[in-house]
Design a protein around this motif. Structure first.
Motif, PDB file in Angstrom:
ATOM      1  N   SER A  85     108.360 -32.933  37.618  1.00 32.34           N
ATOM      2  CA  SER A  85     108.224 -31.214  37.061  1.00 32.34           C
ATOM      3  C   SER A  85     108.636 -30.443  37.714  1.00 32.34           C
ATOM      4  CB  SER A  85     106.744 -31.051  36.677  1.00 32.34           C
ATOM      5  OG  SER A  85     106.106 -30.885  37.812  1.00 32.34           O
ATOM      6  N   TRP A  88     111.867 -29.348  36.300  1.00 28.72           N
ATOM      7  CA  TRP A  88     112.255 -28.877  34.948  1.00 28.72           C
ATOM      8  C   TRP A  88     112.508 -27.250  35.169  1.00 28.72           C
ATOM      9  CZ3 TRP A  88     107.230 -31.726  32.898  1.00 28.72           C
ATOM     10  CH2 TRP A  88     107.326 -33.090  33.073  1.00 28.72           C
ATOM     11  N   GLY A 154     110.863 -25.782  30.027  1.00 30.57           N
ATOM     12  CA  GLY A 154     110.565 -26.873  30.658  1.00 30.57           C
ATOM     13  C   GLY A 154     111.401 -28.189  30.092  1.00 30.57           C
TER      14      GLY A 154
END
Length: 195
Positions: A85, A88, A154
């Protein structure tokens, strides 16, 4: 992402107007990976003026250039870190142009990819089309700003493709406005660790 911090280069006399001889965008570039086919160029080899000088990115429709593993042609993404993440990103806008003297319009298709833990792969999640006007002279053309919808958040990657009718075309991009979706200090340290 302006591409203006990439090294300057001087094309040789024979290749001065041949953009296919321009250098590839290095991977990674600002922690992102560019698929096979992305190069960058200055004038006079590029018909479009950068929205910020001196460089802009070009995607060669034939896909020549530096290879970037499993990415889709025309994709800009987090490469091998798509499941992390910290890599992202959110896509807000870009300045775009298309190798099209007209009379028809050029359609640029944007596909946003997100990481799927179930599939253990990135999946195409969002799409948006934009229409770019032709540049009849293909000299000193102006890039057109395209805004992405709020769903382009995202992302593990964004793929760009240009078409006139059904024919793939080379396209030009500059000043991509992107931001990290996960941007506390720890995520920044993760990005530094995985350069």
């Amino acid at each position: 992402m302006t591409f203006d911090d990439l090294p300057n280069f001087v094309p040789n006399k024979q290749n001065k107007t041949d953009i296919t001889q321009a250098p590839p965008i290095p991977n990674p570039y600002h922690h992102l990976t560019f698929s096979n086919g992305y190069v960058y160029g200055p004038q006079p080899s590029v018909p479009y003026l950068p929205s910020s000088a001196p460089h802009l990115a070009v995607f060669l429709a034939n896909g020549s250039g530096m290879m970037a593993s499993s990415m889709q042609p025309g994709e800009v993404g987090d490469g091998p870190y798509e499941s992390m993440s910290a890599f992202w990103f959110d896509a807000f806008s870009a300045f775009m142009g298309c190798d099209n003297a007209g009379p028809g319009l050029c359609t640029i298709v944007f596909t946003g990819y997100t990481w799927s833990p179930d599939a253990k792969n990135e999946i195409a999640t969002y799409t948006q089309n934009a229409t770019v006007a032709p540049c009849p002279s293909l000299v000193n053309c102006q890039l057109q700003q395209v805004s992405f919808p709020t769903s382009f958040r995202g992302l593990s990657g964004v793929r760009m493709q240009a078409f006139v009718g059904n024919e793939p075309r080379m396209f030009f991009v500059d000043d991509m406005k992107l931001g990290w979706s996960n941007n506390p200090c720890q995520a920044g340290l993760t990005r530094l660790r995985y350069q």
